[in-house]
Design a protein around this motif. Sequence first.
Motif, PDB file in Angstrom:
ATOM      1  N   LEU A 196      -0.824  30.088   1.627  1.00 53.60           N
ATOM      2  CA  LEU A 196      -0.501  29.271   0.383  1.00 53.60           C
ATOM      3  C   LEU A 196       0.871  29.405   0.479  1.00 53.60           C
ATOM      4  O   LEU A 196       1.593  30.475   0.660  1.00 53.60           O
ATOM      5  CB  LEU A 196      -1.004  29.927  -1.026  1.00 53.60           C
ATOM      6  N   ILE A 197       1.690  28.108   0.238  1.00 53.49           N
ATOM      7  CA  ILE A 197       3.338  28.393   0.479  1.00 53.49           C
ATOM      8  C   ILE A 197       3.757  27.792  -1.103  1.00 53.49           C
ATOM      9  O   ILE A 197       3.304  26.831  -1.748  1.00 53.49           O
ATOM     10  CB  ILE A 197       3.773  27.258   1.082  1.00 53.49           C
ATOM     11  N   GLN A 198       4.497  28.669  -1.542  1.00 56.35           N
ATOM     12  CA  GLN A 198       5.309  28.200  -2.789  1.00 56.35           C
ATOM     13  C   GLN A 198       6.929  27.956  -2.300  1.00 56.35           C
ATOM     14  O   GLN A 198       7.391  28.389  -1.308  1.00 56.35           O
ATOM     15  CB  GLN A 198       5.570  29.505  -3.794  1.00 56.35           C
ATOM     16  N   VAL A 199       7.494  27.088  -3.206  1.00 53.05           N
ATOM     17  CA  VAL A 199       8.857  26.711  -2.591  1.00 53.05           C
ATOM     18  C   VAL A 199       9.798  26.424  -3.806  1.00 53.05           C
ATOM     19  O   VAL A 199       9.409  26.498  -5.173  1.00 53.05           O
ATOM     20  CB  VAL A 199       8.660  25.004  -2.166  1.00 53.05           C
ATOM     21  N   SER A 254      -1.748  24.815   5.639  1.00 48.79           N
ATOM     22  CA  SER A 254      -1.187  25.414   4.659  1.00 48.79           C
ATOM     23  C   SER A 254      -1.329  24.363   3.302  1.00 48.79           C
ATOM     24  O   SER A 254      -1.448  23.118   3.334  1.00 48.79           O
ATOM     25  CB  SER A 254       0.342  25.867   4.833  1.00 48.79           C
ATOM     26  N   VAL A 255      -1.494  25.230   2.042  1.00 48.38           N
ATOM     27  CA  VAL A 255      -1.414  24.468   0.765  1.00 48.38           C
ATOM     28  C   VAL A 255      -0.113  24.736   0.293  1.00 48.38           C
ATOM     29  O   VAL A 255       0.412  25.871   0.105  1.00 48.38           O
ATOM     30  CB  VAL A 255      -2.627  25.039  -0.139  1.00 48.38           C
ATOM     31  N   LEU A 256       0.963  23.705  -0.192  1.00 53.59           N
ATOM     32  CA  LEU A 256       2.146  23.865  -0.959  1.00 53.59           C
ATOM     33  C   LEU A 256       1.870  23.598  -2.280  1.00 53.59           C
ATOM     34  O   LEU A 256       1.467  22.567  -2.565  1.00 53.59           O
ATOM     35  CB  LEU A 256       2.973  22.701  -0.074  1.00 53.59           C
ATOM     36  N   PHE A 257       2.382  24.632  -3.154  1.00 51.62           N
ATOM     37  CA  PHE A 257       2.387  24.444  -4.327  1.00 51.62           C
ATOM     38  C   PHE A 257       3.620  23.905  -5.055  1.00 51.62           C
ATOM     39  O   PHE A 257       4.633  24.713  -4.568  1.00 51.62           O
ATOM     40  CB  PHE A 257       1.931  25.954  -4.963  1.00 51.62           C
ATOM     41  N   ILE A 258       3.783  23.171  -5.700  1.00 47.64           N
ATOM     42  CA  ILE A 258       4.977  22.445  -6.361  1.00 47.64           C
ATOM     43  C   ILE A 258       4.853  22.660  -7.847  1.00 47.64           C
ATOM     44  O   ILE A 258       4.183  22.271  -8.471  1.00 47.64           O
ATOM     45  CB  ILE A 258       5.330  21.204  -5.854  1.00 47.64           C
ATOM     46  N   GLY A 259       5.924  23.546  -8.307  1.00 44.05           N
ATOM     47  CA  GLY A 259       5.887  23.866  -9.755  1.00 44.05           C
ATOM     48  C   GLY A 259       6.497  22.656 -10.725  1.00 44.05           C
ATOM     49  O   GLY A 259       6.942  21.807 -10.295  1.00 44.05           O
ATOM     50  N   LEU A 306       0.881  39.114  -4.862  1.00 46.69           N
ATOM     51  CA  LEU A 306       0.744  38.439  -3.579  1.00 46.69           C
ATOM     52  C   LEU A 306       1.891  38.947  -2.662  1.00 46.69           C
ATOM     53  O   LEU A 306       2.911  39.364  -2.787  1.00 46.69           O
ATOM     54  CB  LEU A 306       1.220  37.023  -3.732  1.00 46.69           C
ATOM     55  N   GLN A 307       1.502  39.466  -1.395  1.00 46.10           N
ATOM     56  CA  GLN A 307       2.161  39.874  -0.217  1.00 46.10           C
ATOM     57  C   GLN A 307       2.275  38.608   0.769  1.00 46.10           C
ATOM     58  O   GLN A 307       1.218  38.006   1.288  1.00 46.10           O
ATOM     59  CB  GLN A 307       1.254  40.992   0.464  1.00 46.10           C
ATOM     60  N   GLY A 308       3.321  38.483   1.223  1.00 51.06           N
ATOM     61  CA  GLY A 308       3.662  37.375   2.188  1.00 51.06           C
ATOM     62  C   GLY A 308       5.097  37.337   2.781  1.00 51.06           C
ATOM     63  O   GLY A 308       5.856  38.588   2.745  1.00 51.06           O
ATOM     64  N   TYR A 319       8.959  30.884  -8.335  1.00 49.21           N
ATOM     65  CA  TYR A 319       7.792  31.486  -7.841  1.00 49.21           C
ATOM     66  C   TYR A 319       7.033  32.349  -8.998  1.00 49.21           C
ATOM     67  O   TYR A 319       7.425  32.408  -9.857  1.00 49.21           O
ATOM     68  CB  TYR A 319       8.312  32.745  -6.982  1.00 49.21           C
ATOM     69  N   ASN A 320       5.611  32.256  -8.430  1.00 49.65           N
ATOM     70  CA  ASN A 320       4.563  32.980  -9.549  1.00 49.65           C
ATOM     71  C   ASN A 320       4.802  32.257 -10.771  1.00 49.65           C
ATOM     72  O   ASN A 320       4.705  32.917 -11.918  1.00 49.65           O
ATOM     73  CB  ASN A 320       4.754  34.429  -9.684  1.00 49.65           C
TER      74      ASN A 320
END
Length: 299
Positions: free
Chosen positions: A61-64, A29-34, A3-5, A40-41
């Motif tokens: 896609l946003i990861q936090v 945007s789509v926010l991913f919460i693990g 993923l590049q960002g 990340y990833n």
Amino acid sequence: MILQGTLSTYNPQTRLTMFESGPQHSSTSVLFIGGLMDGYNAVPYLPLLNEALANELGVSLIQVMLSSSHAGYGTATLMEDVWELDALLTYLREQRNKTRIFIIGHSTGSQDAIKYVTYGKNQSVVKGIVLQGAVSDREFLSSSVENYGKYLRLAQRMINDGNGQELMVREVDVAPITANRFFSLAAVGGDDDMFSSDIPFEALHALFKEVKMPLIMVHSGKDEYIPSRVNKEKLYTQLAKASPTCLGAVVLPEADHVISDQPSQITFCKAVVEFIQRVVVDLDRLEQSQQQSFDELSL
């Protein structure tokens, strides 16, 4: 796939960061919460999801990163996650011009999603949520941890003695964990106890009725975190019925907790894209209707 960002600091005080990939100019945007131990990833479907969101919807896609990410979950709470997500969404609204956010909660991220759209100050910007791998920590712990009962009694005793914020003995968990957090995860009625199969329907409905925006649930047929004694089909049906805004439940028969197999990943990504498309169409229609009414009143 790599993923590049862009990696950004959304909270300078705590130095917490977010990673955005895909079309970053989009106002949606789509926010991913693990879940627990995630960063990340965190799950294998993120590259495919990023590609689907970019190609099919033109959104990012946003990861936090939260204080509870990785091994931090043991000393955090769901409400602390809510406060940090508020800081993130304030940043996204004011600095990145985001007006529509869709949340995907994976595992304990599903608890975060429910908690956020119930208590978050910026919940109005959230237009829909996807609960993926929403499982009961309590049922998993009670069936897999040898000294579950002993640890739960210890946590209760520490809380009763006013030591809920103190760490429990090292053997309890792989991460340092307070009595409050262990009780939240492991006790009947704990703050994290949202998806257990033995929760009365009335209690589930009271929880889900606070969710005002559309949601879908995505379950894995081979989820290793659901004990064999639990009737999965009955649980999935009850969770969907308890939610007034649920637009459907998707079951991936061959998927494990993190959706490792590619065919299931493809089905999952398709379900997410179709859900967002459906919600966006309804939002656009509503906004057009409101604008038309405003124009008529202005004449």
